[in-house]
Design a protein around this motif. Structure first.
Motif, PDB file in Angstrom:
ATOM      1  N   ASN A 154      34.813  23.107  20.341  1.00  0.00           N
ATOM      2  CA  ASN A 154      35.282  22.120  20.468  1.00  0.00           C
ATOM      3  C   ASN A 154      36.850  22.356  20.422  1.00  0.00           C
ATOM      4  O   ASN A 154      37.723  21.393  20.804  1.00  0.00           O
ATOM      5  CB  ASN A 154      34.939  20.988  19.655  1.00  0.00           C
ATOM      6  N   VAL A 155      37.316  23.383  19.683  1.00  0.00           N
ATOM      7  CA  VAL A 155      38.804  23.560  19.566  1.00  0.00           C
ATOM      8  C   VAL A 155      39.153  25.097  20.175  1.00  0.00           C
ATOM      9  O   VAL A 155      40.327  25.101  20.197  1.00  0.00           O
ATOM     10  CB  VAL A 155      39.133  23.680  17.910  1.00  0.00           C
ATOM     11  N   LYS A 156      38.181  25.598  20.677  1.00  0.00           N
ATOM     12  CA  LYS A 156      38.646  27.010  21.272  1.00  0.00           C
ATOM     13  C   LYS A 156      37.887  27.304  22.433  1.00  0.00           C
ATOM     14  O   LYS A 156      36.714  27.215  22.380  1.00  0.00           O
ATOM     15  CB  LYS A 156      38.532  28.143  20.086  1.00  0.00           C
ATOM     16  N   ASP A 157      38.548  27.893  23.587  1.00  0.00           N
ATOM     17  CA  ASP A 157      37.776  28.262  24.732  1.00  0.00           C
ATOM     18  C   ASP A 157      38.492  29.512  25.414  1.00  0.00           C
ATOM     19  O   ASP A 157      39.702  29.483  25.429  1.00  0.00           O
ATOM     20  CB  ASP A 157      37.590  26.879  25.750  1.00  0.00           C
ATOM     21  N   ALA A 192      34.906  26.706  13.312  1.00  0.00           N
ATOM     22  CA  ALA A 192      35.225  25.422  13.589  1.00  0.00           C
ATOM     23  C   ALA A 192      34.824  24.554  12.755  1.00  0.00           C
ATOM     24  O   ALA A 192      33.717  24.934  11.956  1.00  0.00           O
ATOM     25  CB  ALA A 192      35.012  25.050  15.175  1.00  0.00           C
ATOM     26  N   PHE A 193      35.066  23.194  12.675  1.00  0.00           N
ATOM     27  CA  PHE A 193      34.443  22.271  11.553  1.00  0.00           C
ATOM     28  C   PHE A 193      33.121  21.807  12.469  1.00  0.00           C
ATOM     29  O   PHE A 193      33.193  21.263  13.715  1.00  0.00           O
ATOM     30  CB  PHE A 193      35.333  20.882  11.776  1.00  0.00           C
ATOM     31  N   THR A 198      30.174  19.188  19.703  1.00  0.00           N
ATOM     32  CA  THR A 198      29.444  18.531  20.883  1.00  0.00           C
ATOM     33  C   THR A 198      28.405  19.654  21.429  1.00  0.00           C
ATOM     34  O   THR A 198      27.490  19.779  20.815  1.00  0.00           O
ATOM     35  CB  THR A 198      30.229  18.001  21.846  1.00  0.00           C
ATOM     36  N   TYR A 199      29.040  20.574  22.189  1.00  0.00           N
ATOM     37  CA  TYR A 199      28.327  21.517  22.563  1.00  0.00           C
ATOM     38  C   TYR A 199      29.131  22.589  22.367  1.00  0.00           C
ATOM     39  O   TYR A 199      30.336  22.757  22.484  1.00  0.00           O
ATOM     40  CB  TYR A 199      27.959  21.402  24.101  1.00  0.00           C
ATOM     41  N   TYR A 200      28.431  23.728  22.230  1.00  0.00           N
ATOM     42  CA  TYR A 200      29.260  25.207  21.882  1.00  0.00           C
ATOM     43  C   TYR A 200      28.335  26.200  22.257  1.00  0.00           C
ATOM     44  O   TYR A 200      27.056  26.364  22.449  1.00  0.00           O
ATOM     45  CB  TYR A 200      29.865  25.382  20.657  1.00  0.00           C
ATOM     46  N   GLY A 201      29.043  27.397  22.809  1.00  0.00           N
ATOM     47  CA  GLY A 201      28.181  28.528  23.138  1.00  0.00           C
ATOM     48  C   GLY A 201      28.940  29.543  23.881  1.00  0.00           C
ATOM     49  O   GLY A 201      30.245  29.846  23.775  1.00  0.00           O
ATOM     50  N   VAL A 202      28.290  30.627  24.509  1.00  0.00           N
ATOM     51  CA  VAL A 202      28.889  31.453  25.502  1.00  0.00           C
ATOM     52  C   VAL A 202      28.446  31.406  26.631  1.00  0.00           C
ATOM     53  O   VAL A 202      27.444  30.748  26.955  1.00  0.00           O
ATOM     54  CB  VAL A 202      28.453  32.871  24.751  1.00  0.00           C
ATOM     55  N   TYR A 203      29.270  31.757  27.536  1.00  0.00           N
ATOM     56  CA  TYR A 203      29.149  31.599  29.100  1.00  0.00           C
ATOM     57  C   TYR A 203      29.914  32.585  29.792  1.00  0.00           C
ATOM     58  O   TYR A 203      30.882  33.489  29.430  1.00  0.00           O
ATOM     59  CB  TYR A 203      29.475  30.150  29.531  1.00  0.00           C
ATOM     60  N   SER A 426      50.293  24.220   9.649  1.00  0.00           N
ATOM     61  CA  SER A 426      48.826  24.076   9.396  1.00  0.00           C
ATOM     62  C   SER A 426      48.170  23.760  10.751  1.00  0.00           C
ATOM     63  O   SER A 426      46.871  23.901  11.028  1.00  0.00           O
ATOM     64  CB  SER A 426      48.789  22.741   8.930  1.00  0.00           C
ATOM     65  N   GLY A 427      48.736  23.584  11.857  1.00  0.00           N
ATOM     66  CA  GLY A 427      48.183  23.455  13.265  1.00  0.00           C
ATOM     67  C   GLY A 427      49.047  23.789  14.299  1.00  0.00           C
ATOM     68  O   GLY A 427      50.195  24.359  14.099  1.00  0.00           O
ATOM     69  N   PRO A 428      48.587  23.347  15.791  1.00  0.00           N
ATOM     70  CA  PRO A 428      47.360  22.758  15.906  1.00  0.00           C
ATOM     71  C   PRO A 428      46.082  23.610  15.770  1.00  0.00           C
ATOM     72  O   PRO A 428      44.827  23.166  15.687  1.00  0.00           O
ATOM     73  CB  PRO A 428      47.416  22.156  17.401  1.00  0.00           C
ATOM     74  N   THR A 429      46.226  24.865  16.345  1.00  0.00           N
ATOM     75  CA  THR A 429      45.133  25.895  16.065  1.00  0.00           C
ATOM     76  C   THR A 429      44.619  25.785  14.771  1.00  0.00           C
ATOM     77  O   THR A 429      45.177  26.136  13.736  1.00  0.00           O
ATOM     78  CB  THR A 429      45.371  27.074  16.361  1.00  0.00           C
ATOM     79  N   PRO A 430      43.224  25.551  14.360  1.00  0.00           N
ATOM     80  CA  PRO A 430      42.760  25.333  13.183  1.00  0.00           C
ATOM     81  C   PRO A 430      42.677  26.747  12.410  1.00  0.00           C
ATOM     82  O   PRO A 430      42.389  26.990  11.104  1.00  0.00           O
ATOM     83  CB  PRO A 430      41.648  24.766  13.149  1.00  0.00           C
TER      84      PRO A 430
END
Length: 573
Positions: A154-157, A192-193, A198-203, A426-430
Motif C-alpha cells: 500500500n506504500v510502495k510499488d 509496511a504497516f 489491502t492487497y499486496y504481492g508481486v506481478y 520521517s517521511g513520506p516514504t516509511p
C-alpha cells in the motif's frame, strides 16, 4: 514436461468430475491427486500446483510454470527458514458442489487450501496443533522473477531490484548491499504497516500473485506493527511474496505459545493478469464478505462487538485515539502481544469507538494518543477483563482516562503518538535503509522558536542535541520536574547521556535502562518500531529562572543503530 503436466491436469480434472449422470452436476471440478512419494497436485481448471513434502514446486497458470526453474515455490515455516513444515499426508477435508477443502497435515498443524472451481487462487488457513514457542510464522511464495518482476504494497510499488544489481554490490548487513553509487539494495525497503494492507504481492505484464487479508485479527501486534511484505531473493532472484501471520521483523520480544486449535486465516491468495485495479476490486469484495460465512468453524463464527467513549480526566474527548483490543492483564506491550486474536480501531472526534466482529472471549482494552487534539497526552489507558459474548454488544459506556495537568507543561517537542511523524526526514516514504545516518550529530532546538520539523526523526551520530528553553520562574508548589524521552523505536549499539543544565540525569542505553533492542532503525524504519516511554526525574534545584537546557549527547555510535523519536516532554510535578 510442461505439455505432459498440463495434459495430466486435464485428465485429473476429468476424473474429478467422473460420476453417474444424475449426480455429476454436484461434483466439484477442483481436485486433489496423490502422485506418491509425498507428492500431490491440487488445483482446478484455472491453475494447479505440485506439492512436495515441503515445497509447492510448480504453479501452472496461464500456460506456464510460474515457480520456474530456480525458485522454491510455496511453503510454510516458523522461526525463519530453519523450520519448514513437512507434510505427511493430504486429504479432502470437506467439499461442496463447486469447491473442495484440501488439508495438508504436518506434526505442527494443518494447512488448508479451499479451492473453488471458478477461482484463480484459493483461500488458505492454518490450524495449530503443536507449533513450538515462536517469533516468526509465515506462509509464502518464492516465484519466477521473469513472470513477477514487480512488487506492490500500500506504500510502495515498482520494479524489484534485478538480481544483477546484487552481484555488483557489496553486502554490508543482513540482506542489505551497497551499490557503487553509495545507494543501498535491501529487502527491508519493501516493508509496511501490516494492518494497513489491502492487497499486496508481486506481478508482471501477464500475471499477478496477491495476498488479500481482510480479517487481520490473527496477526500479532498493534496498529504500528510493521512487516516485510515482498522482496527480491538475493541469492536466486526469486520474487518473494510473504504472508507474515506472526512476525518479528521490527519488534523486540514477540515470542508466543499457542493453544491447540489456534487458527490463522482464512485469507485469499489470488491470481490474475497483473492488473492492480482488479486486485483492488477483489480486496473490496473480500473485505465486505469478512468474516466469512462459509468458514464453518465454531470459534471463528462466535463473535460480538465492543463499544465505548473515551474521555480524558481534564474533560476533553479522546479524539482520534488509537484503540487496541488485546490480552487482558498482560505484562506485555501491545506491540508484543500475539498468542490470541487482536483488534484495532480509532476513536472519532467525540472519543467514541466501536469494534465489530470480535471473537468471543475476555480482552484488555488499551488506548493512546494518535496526535491531533490529544497530542499532548503522555499517559495510556488500560481496562482489563472486557468480556465479549456471542451476538452481544458490549457497551463500556464512558471510560475515564487519567491524564496529567496541561498547565504544568514546560515544553513539548513532537506529538506524543508513538511515531516520528512530523519530524524532519520521517517521511513520506516509511522505509529507507541508512536514512538515520543523514541526521545531524549536533542540533540546537529553541523552545517557542523552533518547530517540530526542525527536530529529526532519529538520532544515531556522535554529538549533542540541545533543547534551549526559558523559565519565567520556578513554581514554589513544584517538587521537581519529569522529563519524558519517548522513543518510537530503539536498536541497541548507540548510547547517549541525558543532561539538564550540564548535570546527568539518565541515559539511553540498552544496559542503563534495560531497553531490549528492537529491529527497527538498522532495518530502515523511519516512523515506528517498538515504542518505549522513558521517564526521568529532574531535581527542582537543577532548574532556574531564565535560560535552561536539556542535552542528549551521543557518546557511542554504531552505524544505522540508534532510536526513533516520538516526543520529548518536560513538565512540573
Amino acid at each position: 514436461m510442461g505439455m505432459f503436466h498440463l495434459a495430466g491436469v486435464a485428465a485429473l480434472a476429468a476424473c474429478a468430475t467422473a460420476a453417474p449422470a444424475e449426480t455429476s452436476a454436484a461434483q466439484p471440478k477442483s481436485f486433489l491427486k496423490e502422485l506418491g512419494n509425498s507428492t500431490w497436485i491440487i488445483g482446478n481448471g484455472i491453475w494447479n500446483m505440485t506439492q512436495g513434502r515441503q515445497y509447492g514446486v510448480k504453479l501452472w497458470y496461464k500456460g506456464k510454470d510460474r515457480v520456474g526453474p530456480t525458485a522454491t515455490g510455496h511453503y510454510v515455516s516458523y522461526n525463519g527458514a530453519a523450520s519448514d513444515l513437512n507434510w505427511t499426508s493430504a486429504a479432502i477435508a470437506d467439499s461442496g458442489r463447486d469447491w473442495i477443502n484440501v488439508k495438508f497435515t504436518a506434526k505442527e498443524g494443518d494447512f488448508h487450501w479451499v479451492i473453488h472451481d471458478d477461482l484463480a487462487g484459493a483461500y488458505q488457513y492454518f490450524v495449530n496443533h503443536a507449533l513450538p514457542t515462536l517469533g516468526e510464522f509465515r506462509t509464502l511464495w518464492r516465484l519466477d522473477n521473469v513472470s513477477f518482476p514487480n512488487g506492490h504494497t500500500n506504500v510502495k510499488d515498482g520494479e524489484l531490484p534485478p538480481l544483477s544489481e546484487y552481484a555488483a554490490a557489496t553486502n554490508v548487513q543482513d540482506e542489505t548491499w551497497q551499490k557503487a553509487d553509495g545507494t543501498f539494495l535491501t529487502k527491508y525497503d519493501w516493508s509496511a504497516f501490516i494492518r494497513d494492507q489491502t492487497y499486496y504481492g508481486v506481478y508482471g505484464d501477464e500475471v499477478g500473485s496477491w495476498y488479500i487479508n481482510p480479517g487481520k485479527d490473527y496477526y500479532n501486534g498493534d496498529h504500528l506493527k510493521e512487516e516485510l511484505m515482498v522482496h527480491r531473493e538475493s541469492k536466486t532472484g526469486d520474487a518473494v511474496q510473504l504472508n507474515m501471520i506472526h512476525g518479528t521483523h521490527y519488534l523486540a520480544r514477540s515470542s508466543d505459545n499457542f493453544t491447540d486449535g489456534k487458527t490463522w486465516g482464512p485469507w485469499l491468495w489470488y491470481l490474475n493478469d497483473g492488473n492492480k485495479a482488479d486486485a483492488d476490486r477483489r480486496w473490496r469484495q473480500e473485505d465486505k464478505a469478512w468474516p466469512y460465512e462459509w468458514f464453518k468453524n465454531t470459534a471463528y463464527q462466535s463473535r460480538g462487538s465492543v463499544s465505548g467513549k473515551l474521555l480524558l480526566s481534564d474533560g476533553r474527548p479522546a479524539s482520534g485515539a488509537a484503540v487496541f483490543l488485546g490480552d487482558s492483564n498482560s505484562a506485555l506491550s501491545t506491540a508484543d502481544q500475539g498468542k490470541d486474536y487482536y483488534y484495532t480501531a480509532y476513536a472519532d472526534k467525540q472519543g467514541r469507538f466501536t469494534i465489530d466482529d470480535v471473537r468471543t472471549g475476555t480482552y484488555g482494552l488499551y488506548a493512546w494518543g494518535n496526535g491531533g487534539s490529544i497530542a499532548d497526552v503522555t499517559t495510556s489507558f488500560v481496562q482489563n477483563d472486557v468480556v465479549v459474548s456471542k451476538r452481544k454488544k458490549t457497551d463500556l459506556k464512558s471510560l475515564k482516562w487519567t491524564v496529567t495537568d496541561k498547565s504544568k507543561r514546560i515544553f513539548q517537542i513532537g506529538d506524543f503518538d508513538r511515531t516520528s511523524r512530523g519530524f524532519a526526514l520521517s517521511g513520506p516514504t516509511p522505509f529507507e535503509h541508512g536514512r538515520i545516518a543523514k541526521t545531524p550529530g549536533n542540533l540546537t532546538y529553541t523552545v517557542d522558536r523552533s518547530r517540530s520539523s526542525d527536530w529529526f526523526f532519529g538520532q544515531s551520530n556522535l554529538g549533542t542535541w540541545s533543547i534551549n528553553f526559558n523559565l519565567k520562574n520556578v513554581p514554589e508548589s513544584a517538587t521537581g520536574a519529569r522529563l519524558y524521552t519517548s522513543l518510537a523505536g530503539f536498536s541497541s549499539g548507540t548510547k547517549s547521556n541525558i543532561l539538564v543544565n550540564n548535570e546527568k540525569i539518565g541515559n539511553i542505553s540498552s544496559n542503563a535502562v534495560l531497553l531490549v533492542s528492537s529491529q527497527d532503525t538498522y532495518r530502515g524504519a523511519t516512523q515506528a518500531g517498538e515504542w518505549r516511554n522513558l521517564q526521568w526525574d529532574v531535581k527542582k534545584e537543577l532548574l532556574k529562572s531564565g535560560d535552561n537546557k536539556v542535552d542528549i549527547t551521543v557518546t557511542e555510535s554504531t552505524q544505522w543503530r540508534g532510536w526513533l523519536w516520538d516526543s520529548v516532554v518536560l513538565e512540573w510535578v
